[in-house]
Design a protein around this motif. Structure first.
Motif, PDB file in Angstrom:
ATOM      1  N   GLN A 111      36.469  40.219  36.626  1.00 16.37           N
ATOM      2  CA  GLN A 111      36.524  40.034  38.072  1.00 16.37           C
ATOM      3  C   GLN A 111      35.364  39.160  38.498  1.00 16.37           C
ATOM      4  N   ARG A 140      40.649  38.110  37.873  1.00 20.65           N
ATOM      5  CA  ARG A 140      40.850  38.421  39.286  1.00 20.65           C
ATOM      6  C   ARG A 140      39.612  37.991  40.048  1.00 20.65           C
ATOM      7  N   ASN A 198      37.373  38.455  43.644  1.00 22.14           N
ATOM      8  CA  ASN A 198      37.121  39.329  44.784  1.00 22.14           C
ATOM      9  C   ASN A 198      36.302  38.590  45.837  1.00 22.14           C
ATOM     10  N   GLY A 235      44.729  36.730  40.385  1.00 17.81           N
ATOM     11  CA  GLY A 235      44.799  37.721  41.441  1.00 17.81           C
ATOM     12  C   GLY A 235      43.634  37.588  42.402  1.00 17.81           C
ATOM     13  N   GLN A 254      41.472  39.841  45.411  1.00 15.94           N
ATOM     14  CA  GLN A 254      41.202  41.112  46.071  1.00 15.94           C
ATOM     15  C   GLN A 254      40.186  40.900  47.191  1.00 15.94           C
ATOM     16  N   ARG A 305      46.953  39.560  52.570  1.00 14.39           N
ATOM     17  CA  ARG A 305      47.738  40.625  51.950  1.00 14.39           C
ATOM     18  C   ARG A 305      49.187  40.202  51.711  1.00 14.39           C
ATOM     19  N   ARG A 356      49.408  38.089  44.880  1.00 17.76           N
ATOM     20  CA  ARG A 356      47.970  38.289  45.097  1.00 17.76           C
ATOM     21  C   ARG A 356      47.404  39.369  44.183  1.00 17.76           C
ATOM     22  N   LEU A 357      48.089  40.512  44.083  1.00 15.94           N
ATOM     23  CA  LEU A 357      47.642  41.620  43.246  1.00 15.94           C
ATOM     24  C   LEU A 357      48.864  42.324  42.660  1.00 15.94           C
ATOM     25  N   GLN A 383      51.020  45.594  41.895  1.00 16.47           N
ATOM     26  CA  GLN A 383      51.172  46.766  42.747  1.00 16.47           C
ATOM     27  C   GLN A 383      50.259  47.910  42.331  1.00 16.47           C
ATOM     28  N   LEU A 409      47.320  47.826  41.445  1.00 16.33           N
ATOM     29  CA  LEU A 409      45.958  47.612  41.943  1.00 16.33           C
ATOM     30  C   LEU A 409      45.935  47.409  43.452  1.00 16.33           C
ATOM     31  N   ASN A 410      46.964  47.856  44.150  1.00 16.26           N
ATOM     32  CA  ASN A 410      47.053  47.588  45.586  1.00 16.26           C
ATOM     33  C   ASN A 410      45.839  48.135  46.331  1.00 16.26           C
ATOM     34  N   ASP A 411      45.490  47.456  47.442  1.00 18.84           N
ATOM     35  CA  ASP A 411      44.327  47.856  48.257  1.00 18.84           C
ATOM     36  C   ASP A 411      44.778  48.406  49.609  1.00 18.84           C
TER      37      ASP A 411
END
Length: 322
Positions: free
Chosen positions: A132, A167, A169, A193, A195, A221, A226-227, A229, A231-233
């Motif tokens: 990340q 990913r 962030n 991805g 986040q 979102r 994007r991500l 599922q 790892l969903n936020d």
């Protein structure tokens, strides 16, 4: 930076990781995610960060290996290497390999600015499962040096060479929301991805987003790809609006942080609790923290805390503690 020679490349497959998670779901005494600080030294000086310095020496490799041995006995699943900037550790690839050979899943959190093709290839061979990276803006500003201008060449290198998951962030609130949206589009366009994290106050609680930032977050979102599922936020939506979200935090059990001195902490905002040496941390400690609710959880934006606790939402907690 030392680049070790490995007898043969080591790869950790996704089915193997899913199998480890399935076994952990049945055994609540197993840590899901442990973060280890390998150095406090960092090559950046972002205004919102107090987790770094410019002078600390890296934790000696043998001490880190001893901590990995303890985590192996506790049957941890994921081990994430943190800093400071972990890629500044001269033995980072060897440590990744040691974690993988111990039967755990190695991850790295990094700003990515020191990445080179040779290092990426060594991390491939070492068995790194995921990385990340951090990026908060298009250009450096008074709050952050984690800009896309700096990171874009490194992302191109990763796209060309990385065999591990990548990913990115970004911290919403550390810069212009419109820039964060542009950053997200660039990252997703490169096939990685993305986040979003929320800014925290001095006690580690989520700061609500402005109307402008909230709208940008909602558009981010909605980005396809994007991500994954898993790892969903979704937990961030009420926090972004200034609301609270009830949930059962398993800090100190399913997830915890090990600092540079080898002490266990519930998470970064809760440094100092329990502050027990990892070498003395036991299944009994894990069980006690598993049952202990956390009074700070309702406005907690720490993604790894939510992810590490997801297996146990249906299980009870007996009391609220720290």
């Amino acid at each position: 930076m030392r680049y070790p020679t490995f007898d043969q490349p080591l790869r950790i497959s996704r089915p193997r990781v899913f199998w480890k998670m399935a076994k952990a779901a049945l055994d609540r005494d197993r840590p899901v995610l442990v973060q280890i600080v390998v150095t406090r030294r960092c090559n950046l000086a972002c205004g919102y960060c107090y987790e770094y310095d410019k002078v600390s020496k890296p934790v000696p490799l043998e001490e880190l290996k001893a901590r990995v041995d303890t985590l192996r006995k506790l049957k941890a699943v994921f081990v994430t290497l943190n800093g400071g900037e972990p890629l500044l550790h001269p033995d980072i690839a060897e440590l990744v390999r040691y974690i993988a050979e111990a039967g755990m899943v190695p991850m790295i959190n990094t700003n990515g600015h020191v990445l080179k093709a040779q290092l990426i290839k060594k991390l491939n061979e070492a068995g790194l499962f995921g990385m990340q990276l951090s990026c908060d803006s298009l250009e450096d500003n008074e709050v952050t040096e984690k800009s896309m201008r700096r990171l874009r060449p490194k992302l191109e290198l990763l796209r060309e060479h990385a065999q591990f998951m990548v990913r990115v962030n970004g911290v919403l609130g550390s810069g212009n929301p419109a820039e964060m949206e542009q950053v997200a589009n660039i990252v997703v366009g490169l096939g990685f991805g993305f986040q979003c994290s929320l800014m925290r106050d001095s006690s580690g609680q989520a700061l609500p987003l402005s109307d402008e930032a909230l709208q940008a977050y909602l558009r981010i979102r909605a980005l396809k790809g994007r991500l994954p599922q898993v790892l969903n936020d979704n937990f961030q939506l009420p926090l972004a609006r200034g609301e609270s979200k009830p949930w059962k935090c398993r800090a100190g059990a399913r997830h915890f942080e090990v600092d540079g001195a080898g002490l266990v902490h519930l998470c970064q905002p809760k440094t100092g609790s329990p502050a027990k040496p990892l070498a003395e941390y036991s299944v009994q400690d894990i069980r006690s923290q598993f049952e202990c609710g956390k009074s700070c959880s309702a406005r907690c934006p720490i993604a790894y805390a939510h992810l590490g606790s997801r297996l146990d939402g249906f299980r009870r907690q007996q009391r609220v503690g720290v």
